[in-house]
Every structure is written in structure tokens, then in C-alpha cells.
Design a protein around this motif. Structure first.
Motif, mmCIF file in Angstrom:
data_model
loop_
_atom_site.group_PDB
_atom_site.id
_atom_site.type_symbol
_atom_site.label_atom_id
_atom_site.label_comp_id
_atom_site.label_asym_id
_atom_site.label_seq_id
_atom_site.Cartn_x
_atom_site.Cartn_y
_atom_site.Cartn_z
ATOM 1 N N ALA A 2 125.908 28.835 67.652
ATOM 2 C CA ALA A 2 126.664 30.076 67.452
ATOM 3 C C ALA A 2 126.861 30.815 68.767
ATOM 4 N N SER A 3 127.989 31.505 68.861
ATOM 5 C CA SER A 3 128.253 32.335 70.040
ATOM 6 C C SER A 3 127.523 33.671 69.957
ATOM 7 N N ALA A 4 127.238 34.128 68.761
ATOM 8 C CA ALA A 4 126.490 35.372 68.559
ATOM 9 C C ALA A 4 125.840 35.321 67.190
ATOM 10 N N VAL A 5 124.726 36.013 67.062
ATOM 11 C CA VAL A 5 124.012 36.105 65.788
ATOM 12 C C VAL A 5 123.741 37.577 65.512
ATOM 13 N N THR A 6 123.955 38.007 64.268
ATOM 14 C CA THR A 6 123.670 39.391 63.892
ATOM 15 C C THR A 6 122.629 39.422 62.781
ATOM 16 N N ALA A 7 121.924 40.535 62.712
ATOM 17 C CA ALA A 7 120.957 40.773 61.641
ATOM 18 C C ALA A 7 121.097 42.222 61.199
ATOM 19 N N PRO A 8 120.748 42.533 59.940
ATOM 20 C CA PRO A 8 120.985 43.880 59.416
ATOM 21 C C PRO A 8 119.894 44.905 59.721
ATOM 22 N N SER A 9 118.916 44.561 60.564
ATOM 23 C CA SER A 9 117.891 45.539 60.922
ATOM 24 C C SER A 9 117.221 45.114 62.219
ATOM 25 N N THR A 10 116.641 46.090 62.898
ATOM 26 C CA THR A 10 115.978 45.806 64.171
ATOM 27 C C THR A 10 114.773 44.893 63.976
ATOM 28 N N HIS A 11 113.950 45.178 62.968
ATOM 29 C CA HIS A 11 112.739 44.369 62.801
ATOM 30 C C HIS A 11 113.080 42.913 62.471
ATOM 31 N N PHE A 12 114.139 42.703 61.701
ATOM 32 C CA PHE A 12 114.517 41.325 61.375
ATOM 33 C C PHE A 12 115.117 40.622 62.595
ATOM 34 N N ALA A 13 115.899 41.357 63.374
ATOM 35 C CA ALA A 13 116.479 40.773 64.589
ATOM 36 C C ALA A 13 115.388 40.341 65.559
ATOM 37 N N ARG A 14 114.384 41.215 65.761
ATOM 38 C CA ARG A 14 113.318 40.874 66.698
ATOM 39 C C ARG A 14 112.510 39.668 66.220
ATOM 40 N N ARG A 15 112.326 39.531 64.918
ATOM 41 C CA ARG A 15 111.574 38.378 64.406
ATOM 42 C C ARG A 15 112.364 37.087 64.583
ATOM 43 N N LEU A 16 113.667 37.160 64.427
ATOM 44 C CA LEU A 16 114.492 35.981 64.688
ATOM 45 C C LEU A 16 114.357 35.555 66.153
ATOM 46 N N GLU A 17 114.335 36.547 67.050
ATOM 47 C CA GLU A 17 114.180 36.242 68.472
ATOM 48 C C GLU A 17 112.793 35.663 68.758
ATOM 49 N N GLN A 18 111.767 36.259 68.156
ATOM 50 C CA GLN A 18 110.399 35.802 68.399
ATOM 51 C C GLN A 18 110.182 34.370 67.912
ATOM 52 N N HIS A 19 110.950 33.960 66.902
ATOM 53 C CA HIS A 19 110.835 32.597 66.374
ATOM 54 C C HIS A 19 111.878 31.663 66.978
ATOM 55 N N ASP A 20 112.482 32.121 68.092
ATOM 56 C CA ASP A 20 113.421 31.280 68.853
ATOM 57 C C ASP A 20 114.622 30.804 68.036
ATOM 58 N N CYS A 153 107.245 52.723 51.752
ATOM 59 C CA CYS A 153 106.023 51.924 51.826
ATOM 60 C C CYS A 153 106.046 50.937 52.983
ATOM 61 N N ASP A 154 107.217 50.460 53.374
ATOM 62 C CA ASP A 154 107.335 49.440 54.410
ATOM 63 C C ASP A 154 107.473 50.107 55.781
ATOM 64 N N PRO A 155 106.498 49.939 56.680
ATOM 65 C CA PRO A 155 106.574 50.605 57.983
ATOM 66 C C PRO A 155 107.762 50.159 58.817
ATOM 67 N N ASP A 156 108.233 48.917 58.648
ATOM 68 C CA ASP A 156 109.406 48.453 59.382
ATOM 69 C C ASP A 156 110.647 49.265 59.002
ATOM 70 N N ILE A 157 110.813 49.512 57.714
ATOM 71 C CA ILE A 157 111.955 50.291 57.254
ATOM 72 C C ILE A 157 111.820 51.738 57.696
ATOM 73 N N GLY A 158 110.603 52.266 57.644
ATOM 74 C CA GLY A 158 110.377 53.630 58.107
ATOM 75 C C GLY A 158 110.743 53.803 59.561
ATOM 76 N N ALA A 159 110.368 52.825 60.385
ATOM 77 C CA ALA A 159 110.689 52.896 61.811
ATOM 78 C C ALA A 159 112.186 52.827 62.032
ATOM 79 N N GLU A 160 112.877 52.036 61.223
ATOM 80 C CA GLU A 160 114.331 51.894 61.365
ATOM 81 C C GLU A 160 115.041 53.206 61.041
ATOM 82 N N LEU A 161 114.549 53.920 60.024
ATOM 83 C CA LEU A 161 115.162 55.190 59.627
ATOM 84 C C LEU A 161 114.914 56.279 60.664
ATOM 85 N N GLY A 162 113.762 56.241 61.305
ATOM 86 C CA GLY A 162 113.482 57.182 62.380
ATOM 87 C C GLY A 162 113.104 58.585 61.960
#
Length: 235
Positions: A2-20, A153-162
Motif C-alpha cells: 500500500a502507498s498509505a495506511v489509515t486507522a480510525p484512532s491514534t492508539h490503533f495506528a500506533r499498534r499497527l506501527e509497533q507490529h510492523d 472505561c477504556d483509557p485509550d479512548i479517554g486519551a483520544e478524546l482528550g
């Protein structure tokens, strides 16, 4: 490839990157239709309707959404509040059993998207209960863009909302699985009491304005077009 990959949240995007999966993943939130958002906000009363604090929960009634632990927490909290539950699924009968005889709890069943947004806008708080399961968690974002704070309840979602939320403390990760769930129910019950108190006192948190703006579908479309333009501009 792919030329680019998108994800619908920061925490999910970072996990995709961390798993190469991809070296750089663009975060493009899913959004809400601009016109539908405007219609929902226009139909909302200018001032809060009098009455007890009003909570709303919505989603698929399945284990990963944690509806049953939430209802156990709601009962344990003893809050003097109304609760509307929107959605359907296999756990409906079990959910009704948990709150049988509890005043103020209503099962609305499945509603249209427009009706659901109206209920969110009319509520004092939305309750989000899944943990570590959502790639984004749409409902708190829909609530934020309509001006409704959330119990998260989910800290990842809480962080995304800010902001604009009551964060539920997570359990001790070293505890047993049974103890973790007990701790989570206890913490959620306490957070519901705090939220109900803040709502009654008129001191509920306010969703972050930037989130409401960035969740409009037109802004999400513009962000996605920018990704395409960046890719097309490459040699």
C-alpha cells in the motif's frame, strides 16, 4: 504494497506501527454526517430538561461490550438516576434480569441512527464500557460532537478524546482475572456516583470543542483527500 495506511484512532495506528504492519499510519477518525449533526443539535432543547441525571448506554449486547458488568455497577452505585439502554443482542435477557426492579432503567431496543443521536444529545452522559476492544469507539465521539460528556472505561479512548469525560480507573494488572473484573465493577460504580453528583451540581465536564469540530464528516473527508494528494504527489 500500500502507498498509505489509515486507522480510525491514534492508539490503533500506533499498534499497527509497533507490529510492523506499516511504518507510518495516518489517523483518520470516522465521523458524523454534518447535516445530521446540525439537525440533531437544532432539535435539542436550549437548556437541560429538569429531572434526575440521565445516562445512556448503546451498543451490541455481547460480552466484549461489557453491558452486564456495567449494569452490575449501576445497581451497586445506588445512583438516583435514569438509564436508557439502546441496542439488542444475545445478552438482552440477562441484562434485563440484572436490573429487574431497579427504578429508572429503560431498554429502548434497536433505534435508527438519527433516533440514537437524539437520545445521546438529550442525555447528561454516555457510558462507554468496553476495554481494549475498540479500534476507535464511535459512541463517545458521537456524544462529544453533540456536547454530551462520557463515562469512559477504556483509557485509550479517554486519551483520544482528550477531555470532557469521567475516566474510570483501571484494575491492578497483577490481579487475577476474577479480581480484575471485581475491581473494574467497583471503580465504575464509584465513577457513576461521581458523574451523577457532578451532573446534579451542574459541574459536569464539557467535551473538547476541537473534537466536536474534527469529528464532522466533511473534515474527515478533507483529511482523507489530503492523504491521497500526498501519495499522488510522490515521484
Amino acid at each position: 504494497g500500500a502507498s498509505a495506511v489509515t486507522a480510525p484512532s491514534t492508539h490503533f495506528a500506533r499498534r499497527l506501527e509497533q507490529h510492523d504492519v506499516f511504518p507510518q499510519v495516518d489517523v483518520i477518525w470516522n465521523g458524523i454526517d454534518d447535516d445530521l449533526r446540525a439537525q440533531t443539535l437544532a432539535a435539542r432543547p436550549a437548556t437541560r430538561e429538569p429531572g434526575r441525571p440521565r445516562f445512556v448506554w448503546l451498543g451490541r449486547m455481547s460480552p466484549e461490550k461489557r453491558l452486564l458488568p456495567f449494569l452490575e455497577a449501576f445497581v451497586a452505585s445506588g445512583v438516583d438516576a435514569d438509564l436508557e439502554i439502546i441496542g439488542g443482542g444475545a445478552q438482552r435477557a440477562a441484562a434485563e434480569k440484572v436490573v429487574r426492579g431497579v427504578d429508572g432503567v429503560r431498554f429502548a431496543g434497536r433505534l435508527t441512527y438519527a433516533q440514537t443521536l437524539e437520545r445521546i444529545a438529550a442525555a447528561d452522559a454516555l457510558v462507554q464500557t468496553s476495554i481494549g476492544f475498540e479500534t476507535q469507539g464511535m459512541t463517545p465521539f458521537e456524544a462529544a460532537t453533540l456536547g454530551t460528556p462520557s463515562v469512559i472505561c477504556d483509557p485509550d479512548i479517554g486519551a483520544e478524546l482528550g477531555g470532557g469525560l469521567w475516566a474510570v480507573p483501571d484494575a491492578d494488572p497483577g490481579a487475577s482475572s476474577r479480581d480484575i473484573e471485581v475491581q473494574r465493577v467497583t471503580a465504575l460504580a464509584e465513577t457513576l456516583r461521581r458523574a451523577a453528583s457532578d451532573i446534579a451540581a451542574g459541574t459536569a465536564p464539557v467535551p473538547v470543542p476541537e473534537v466536536a469540530e474534527a469529528f464532522r464528516q466533511s473534515s474527515r473527508t478533507a483529511a482523507m483527500i489530503a492523504v491521497y494528494e500526498r501519495v499522488l504527489a510522490r515521484p
